[in-house]
Write a protein that holds these residues in place. Sequence first.
Motif, short mmCIF file in Angstrom:
data_model
loop_
_atom_site.label_atom_id
_atom_site.label_comp_id
_atom_site.label_asym_id
_atom_site.label_seq_id
_atom_site.Cartn_x
_atom_site.Cartn_y
_atom_site.Cartn_z
N ILE A 84 15.01 -26.76 -13.45
CA ILE A 84 14.83 -25.30 -13.43
C ILE A 84 13.75 -24.97 -12.42
CG2 ILE A 84 14.03 -23.32 -14.76
CD1 ILE A 84 15.36 -24.43 -17.17
N ARG A 85 14.04 -24.06 -11.54
CA ARG A 85 13.09 -23.69 -10.49
C ARG A 85 12.28 -22.44 -10.83
NH1 ARG A 85 12.35 -27.90 -7.55
NH2 ARG A 85 11.49 -26.55 -5.93
N THR A 86 12.64 -21.75 -11.90
CA THR A 86 11.97 -20.49 -12.23
C THR A 86 10.71 -20.69 -13.07
OG1 THR A 86 13.50 -20.24 -14.10
CG2 THR A 86 14.06 -19.10 -12.05
N TRP A 87 10.54 -21.88 -13.64
CA TRP A 87 9.32 -22.24 -14.34
C TRP A 87 8.54 -23.22 -13.47
CZ3 TRP A 87 8.01 -21.26 -19.75
CH2 TRP A 87 8.91 -20.42 -20.41
N ALA A 88 7.26 -23.43 -13.78
CA ALA A 88 6.46 -24.38 -13.02
C ALA A 88 5.27 -24.84 -13.84
CB ALA A 88 5.98 -23.77 -11.70
N VAL A 89 4.80 -26.03 -13.55
CA VAL A 89 3.55 -26.54 -14.11
C VAL A 89 2.52 -26.54 -13.00
CG1 VAL A 89 2.35 -28.57 -15.02
CG2 VAL A 89 4.58 -27.92 -15.95
N ARG A 90 1.38 -25.94 -13.28
CA ARG A 90 0.31 -25.84 -12.29
C ARG A 90 -0.92 -26.60 -12.76
NH1 ARG A 90 0.92 -21.73 -8.43
NH2 ARG A 90 2.77 -20.42 -8.78
N LEU A 91 -1.54 -27.27 -11.83
CA LEU A 91 -2.81 -27.96 -12.10
C LEU A 91 -3.95 -26.96 -11.97
CD1 LEU A 91 -4.16 -30.81 -12.51
CD2 LEU A 91 -4.37 -30.88 -10.02
N HIS A 92 -4.86 -26.96 -12.94
CA HIS A 92 -6.07 -26.15 -12.83
C HIS A 92 -7.28 -27.03 -13.16
CE1 HIS A 92 -6.67 -25.63 -17.19
NE2 HIS A 92 -5.37 -25.44 -17.29
N PRO A 93 -8.48 -26.59 -12.88
CA PRO A 93 -9.65 -27.47 -13.01
C PRO A 93 -9.84 -28.09 -14.39
CG PRO A 93 -10.22 -25.52 -11.75
CD PRO A 93 -8.84 -25.29 -12.27
N MET A 94 -9.35 -27.44 -15.44
CA MET A 94 -9.57 -27.93 -16.79
C MET A 94 -8.34 -28.58 -17.42
SD MET A 94 -12.73 -27.27 -17.30
CE MET A 94 -12.89 -27.45 -19.07
N GLY A 95 -7.20 -28.58 -16.71
CA GLY A 95 -6.00 -29.16 -17.29
C GLY A 95 -4.75 -28.68 -16.58
N LEU A 96 -3.77 -28.20 -17.36
CA LEU A 96 -2.49 -27.77 -16.81
C LEU A 96 -2.06 -26.45 -17.45
CD1 LEU A 96 -0.56 -31.18 -17.05
CD2 LEU A 96 -1.50 -30.17 -14.95
N ALA A 97 -1.24 -25.71 -16.72
CA ALA A 97 -0.67 -24.47 -17.24
C ALA A 97 0.83 -24.46 -16.98
CB ALA A 97 -1.33 -23.26 -16.59
N LEU A 98 1.57 -23.91 -17.92
CA LEU A 98 3.02 -23.75 -17.79
C LEU A 98 3.29 -22.29 -17.48
CD1 LEU A 98 5.91 -24.89 -18.14
CD2 LEU A 98 5.73 -24.32 -20.58
N HIS A 99 3.91 -22.04 -16.32
CA HIS A 99 4.18 -20.67 -15.89
C HIS A 99 5.65 -20.33 -16.06
CE1 HIS A 99 0.28 -19.59 -13.86
NE2 HIS A 99 0.12 -20.89 -14.07
N ASP A 100 5.91 -19.15 -16.61
CA ASP A 100 7.28 -18.71 -16.87
C ASP A 100 7.83 -17.96 -15.65
OD1 ASP A 100 6.41 -16.02 -16.95
OD2 ASP A 100 6.04 -16.11 -19.10
N PRO A 101 9.08 -17.49 -15.72
CA PRO A 101 9.69 -16.82 -14.55
C PRO A 101 8.97 -15.57 -14.08
CG PRO A 101 11.41 -17.54 -16.04
CD PRO A 101 10.11 -17.76 -16.76
N THR A 102 8.13 -14.96 -14.91
CA THR A 102 7.37 -13.79 -14.48
C THR A 102 6.17 -14.16 -13.64
OG1 THR A 102 5.87 -13.71 -16.39
CG2 THR A 102 8.04 -12.66 -16.65
N GLY A 103 5.87 -15.47 -13.57
CA GLY A 103 4.68 -15.93 -12.85
C GLY A 103 3.45 -16.00 -13.71
#
Length: 205
Positions: free
Chosen positions: A121-140
């Motif tokens: 799925i390309r509309t979601w993403a996992v992003r690295l941030h200084p304290m861990g990770l975040a899961l981003h939904d299709p709204t960004g």
Amino acid sequence: MDDVGADGQVPPARFVTTGPERDEVSDAWMLAVVDEAKAHGQERLHAWLMSDAALHALSAPDRHDSAPRPTGASAVAVAWFEPVAAALVRTLDGRQCEAHVESAAMLGLPRWSPGTAPPDIRTWAVRLHPMGLALHDPTGQSFARGVTDVAPVWTTTAIDQGRVLAVYGVGPQPVDGRAVTHPTDRLTSAQDAAAIAAAWVPFVY
């Protein structure tokens, strides 16, 4: 009384995953329940490398009689965002649902059922941030966020492969102070209970 498994954990309840078409009132109620739950704390984050054999076993129709299928990589990066507790709601048609995973499915992150492979799925993403990770939904927006020390080998693997197996949902809970088993083992129990959503999503760093 909850049944306790051999590993000392209470399996998550099995939720109904089929039924009539969605209704806007139930969907709005589930989103409100999830927003309220998230206001009381972030999700637990489990980030680890899973072997190809373990991943194939989770995706194979028969876990006990299926040979590992080579994929060209020895391991894959997994990020499991786990709400601290289940949030049960009942829809207008009487179905009981777990609001966290249902809300993820509403936004396009599909449930991960036994014997199925997670989709890309390309509309979601996992992003690295200084304290861990975040899961981003299709709204960004950040749909889930967890704080942990992400191992450099995990980050390197995710960068090299360009994607992460993103998992969201509540797993079996420990009881009587017993230690939690490895995330892969807990993932199997949660998948059997239809309690998680998952997909391959891009990794952004």
